[in-house]
Design an enzyme around this catalytic site. Structure first.
Site, short mmCIF file in Angstrom:
data_model
loop_
_atom_site.label_atom_id
_atom_site.label_comp_id
_atom_site.label_asym_id
_atom_site.label_seq_id
_atom_site.Cartn_x
_atom_site.Cartn_y
_atom_site.Cartn_z
N HIS A 182 0.85 -1.30 -0.19
CA HIS A 182 0.09 0.51 0.26
C HIS A 182 1.01 1.28 -0.13
CE1 HIS A 182 -0.87 -0.10 5.03
NE2 HIS A 182 0.66 -0.33 4.60
N GLU A 183 0.68 2.37 -0.63
CA GLU A 183 1.07 3.99 -0.86
C GLU A 183 1.92 3.45 -1.71
OE1 GLU A 183 -0.74 5.85 0.53
OE2 GLU A 183 -1.87 5.03 2.12
N GLY A 184 2.25 2.89 -2.74
CA GLY A 184 2.81 2.31 -3.94
C GLY A 184 3.89 1.79 -3.22
#
Lengths: 601, 601
Positions: B441-443
């Site tokens: 998550h978050e890239g």
């Protein structure tokens, strides 16, 4: 989206092009077989897997067995699936015809069970453990014991377990305390606690045959005082009917990270007056019998690691082909359509790495299975002995490399799916959880590494070690004949030279420092040796693919062989160079972690 | 056995010896603080963590939230724990006093939340996401928006989410299709589907403030046409009271591998006549605002990865000290007592590797937090700008290194416990599962690697890259003064030289091959740079420990500093040499996987 469980083309390649399983049919034991009967068994397994295992794979994971204090409850679909395996004859496909088996060679049987394992290794656990138990009693039990216990296990009425681990002694079998006292009938009364017993209690079969390690009163300390007993859940009358319940109680179920359909139990033997047990073979020789089963089990563990990696690879490959997302870096036009994620460089890396790990690992396991055939049925005594020597040497690698790199492959499968890989709509996170047990059970990776470095390498004047090196040199000599492969052959040669020097250094070090200090990098040694062996297995595959390509194959076969060569190249370029990293740590006799004092942590 | 959540001594070292958090109290914003108030906040967090989080950590994991088609149900203990965080002021400990915050520096706040994260990162998710949402609106919203949404989020009445991901566009934000149409009141009507929205629906707070990325009708294609909206679950009247329910519906819950207490939802906006949304800032600038939150979130993700590694390390360390099993290899007497497993060489390796990964990763995150303080509150504009440049450069490494090596540490914690690590009587398998989200998550790690190589390195004439190299050179110069550290300083220098050459080679390659081919080893580049940075962080710790040792510390401190130096040495000997492996792959411009054709897989 329905991803294939396994690549049929790859299985065909491994069985018939790499290992020549058809040659087995020349041997007396397998003379009724031919490629068609092998394929029929494979197809049966695939059908059972797709019909009974695959549909329940995730339900088995999400609805764990429960214990209400009296009995174990599990979803009824597990019994349906286990029964389907038994009824199809797949549960004991290597056993003699006379015992209801299919009398298949190990190398074929391994691929047969791979379909079931890919579709639900958890559910397969019940019959595969039963099979291993029956094999042990067949090898070391009396005719009467075989009749009483093996026959009903072969026909599926009874199940089997192996009961080694105790709460106070996990890997340290020398300290097990379960006791056995001979009674007036010449049987033994068994008392003690066992934990982590897979399939230790359930209602899938009429009876459960526990193989229990225990210590006869007065036996020597340590591993030299361990005996092996058959301890059934229900006693069995002479006419084969079930008698009264034995003094074996289910103390509880463990809840595992994965493999959740296969009950893991705590069993209590002899809470009342001692569970009745029947000695297998002689007293105090139990561990050597158990190792019969354990060596087989270690190859099975490696196989589970590899197969779970293969099926995760197929799943994530299918996903990557079908999932559109993002654009190539060179594409600056936001109105261009998204590409399928297999186009992205890093996704290709994660897929090719999975292929290199999974197919390399599985080919290694099939080599183990073929050696297992050879040690039993090769034509000459010398061939049988050679196969035994090499298999015995390779066992810690066959057990641990696939069980370490299988989860790494599954980890990449999760990453290919991104957020979708983290949720249970897709099975890849379950594959990881299921696979994570494999570096632990049947001897942890650390234990395998000490088995390799401390026992298997020096054993019999380095006989196994030399046999392994010679086998690799043979492949190198062949590969050097090919322009496409010569460079890879040279790289493997270089790594083998490094391996030899490293081996000499670390063994010599025991003269100048304690063995515990000298061997503190044993896992790095296992990594080093494992990577060299898997590079060899890949070079063997490369030799076959390279030769096949020169014979103008059909387009689809051409693609397949090119993929094999590319995966080989990836392993040689991205993985094999790590051998030099591990070799440096070992050769430097680095003791940084061994020198770390408890108070410093 | 009660293992500490975190090592207090290590936190003290990091905050006050390595990063000099006390110096923050010289700054106007923090002038009311001193070491005692910092420690009081840490103690509060520890108390809340031990009292409300730790007792429910495993229950939260095993009893996932459910959705009955109307509302989300979760175990009530989660609300009690979330309320305890809010009531203690820990939910918004960096916020202004005026908004009910503690006005703590980021570097201290990070350590404060580490206690809560170690005891239940899942439960902490609700307040930390709310805090990040409030920070974004504070930075980019109007005074009215702050009053209406931030104030109730700060005081705990409202929760916040970020709603970016869509079913058809995960990491590919350019393709998001959620639409926004301006209505007659100047508000917008939002329609579309979002998935994987953490905390997207629950009853923990009176209201939920979604920050939603959407595309205003007629906006440009791609990322340049994305706007950001506040879309509440319930509308809010001008007097602050709740109005009617907005057109936001819960479509379902996802069931995750870990982090199970933090609901992951599918949300449907505008099933009726469009959900009412309020534009944040200007149209089409939404992504830049979201990146404000995302950069903060990326450091938080790294922190979760590191803290979960730290707590797993503490747990397995405690277990290894207390669990007797087996004997040293040199001990041949089976009647000798078993040793605690920390005595075994390979267990020590697994513990020291965890220490090296976890403490290295966490120190890196605290550096990020300190730079985040500096970019806001350092004395001069030049210092603030320098901090911003370095932090912006390091963000992909701070996000990804701890999130990759945190799970690796947890994997080792499982292995230290063996079979016991695989069952839910111990939390280490849960730590692994919780932590496995962080590389996604978050890239994802792949996206971070392209951000580093393709954007952050060349950005502003290599300003961030050069700043990072200079910072490392500074530490090397200091370390060279010490006899104990000079060798390590040289090793880091060598790796930096390799890094520089590799960077030049890979950037120059874009002239001779497509950017996709040239950057296909971007993850190897991230690995390479990450390991160099973490080695630097370890050398920084080594400098402090080495100096402290020369001042005749108490015995317990002496042990602590020696442990730091040993972990540093382990990282330099067992990990840093891998940089040369990755550098070779990159510098060779190897495209083995990029060249792999889809049909070959």
């Amino acid at each position: 989206m329905v991803a294939p469980l396994l690549s049929e083309r790859d299985l065909e390649f491994l069985l018939y092009e790499l290992f020549d399983a058809e040659a087995m049919t020349q041997r007396a034991r397998y003379c009724d077989h031919n490629r068609e009967t092998f394929n029929a068994a494979l197809q049966t397994a695939r059908t059972v897997a797709e019909k009974f295992f695959l549909p329940i794979r995730q339900k088995v994971d999400s609805e764990q067995p429960t214990f209400d204090g009296k009995a174990v409850h599990m979803i009824p679909e597990i019994k349906t699936a286990v029964d389907a395996v038994i009824e199809s004859g797949l549960a004991s496909c290597t056993a003699d015809y006379g015992l209801g088996g299919m009398q298949l060679p190990e190398v074929v049987a391994n691929a047969v069970s791979a379909y079931l394992s890919a579709a639900g290794s958890t559910t397969l656990g019940y019959t595969s453990l039963t099979n291993a138990n029956a094999n042990l009693i067949s090898a070391h039990g009396t005719a009467e014991q075989i009749e009483k216990w093996v026959v009903p296990m072969r026909d599926g009425r009874f199940a089997g377990t192996m009961a080694m681990t105790e709460p106070g002694a996990g890997s340290g079998l020398a300290d097990l305390t379960t006791s056995a006292v001979k009674d007036e009938n010449g049987h033994y009364r068994i008392s003690g606690s066992k934990i982590f017993i897979s399939g230790g209690d359930h209602e899938l079969n009429d009876n459960i045959v526990h193989l229990v390690l225990a210590r006869v009163k007065g036996a020597p300390q340590g591993v030299k005082g361990i005996s092996l007993f058959i301890v059934p859940k229900f006693l069995v009358n002479d006419d084969g009917s079930l008698g009264e319940k034995n003094d074996v109680a289910l103390a509880g179920l463990f809840h595992k990270m994965g493999g959740r359909g296969h009950t893991s139990t705590a069993l209590s033997f002899g809470e009342r007056d001692g569970a009745i047990g029947y000695l297998v073979g002689e007293e105090n020789k139990g561990l050597s019998y158990m190792f019969h089963m354990m060596n087989e089990a270690r190859i099975l563990v490696g196989t589970m690691g590899a197969v779970t990696a293969l099926t995760g690879y197929q799943y994530s490959l299918d996903y990557a082909k079908e999932r559109p997302q993002g654009r190539l870096l060179a594409e600056k036009d936001p109105s261009s359509p998204p590409v399928s994620i297999i186009q992205h460089g890093d996704v290709r890396r994660m897929l090719l790495a999975q292929k290199a790990y999974a197919e390399g690992a599985y080919a290694l396991c099939l080599l183990g299975a073929q050696l297992s055939d050879d040690e039993k049925t090769a034509e000459t005594e010398a061939e049988r002995k050679a196969a035994h020597t090499l298999l015995d040497f390779l066992t810690p690698i066959i057990k641990s490399w696939p069980s370490e790199y299988g989860p790494k492959a599954n980890d990449l499968a999760i990453q290919v799916l991104g957020g979708h890989g983290y949720i249970n709509e897709h099975p890849v996170e379950m594959f990881y959880r299921d696979n994570r047990l494999n570096p632990i059970h049947e001897g942890t990776t650390g234990i395998q590494s000490l088995d390799l470095l401390g026992r298997k390498v020096p054993m019999n004047q380095f006989a196994g070690y030399q046999a392994c090196l010679s086998a690799m040199e043979e492949t190198i000599a062949i590969a050097k004949q090919s322009e496409a492969l010569a460079g890879f052959a040279d790289d493997l040669s270089t790594s083998i030279t490094t391996l030899k020097t490293t081996t000499e250094t670390v063994l010599a070090a025991t003269q100048s420092m304690t063995v515990d200090a000298a061997f503190c990098n044993s896992v790095s040694y296992l990594n080093l040796f494992g990577h060299v062996v898997v590079a060899w297995i890949w070079l063997k595959q490369g030799v076959v693919a390279d030769a096949a390509l020169s014979s103008s194959p059909h387009k689809s076969d051409e693609d397949f062989y090119k993929g094999k060569l590319q995966a080989m190249a990836f392993f040689f370029r991205h993985e094999l160079p790590l051998t030099h990293h591990w070799a440096t740590i070992i050769s430097d006799l680095d003791t940084t972690h061994f020198d770390m004092q408890e108070a410093w942590f």
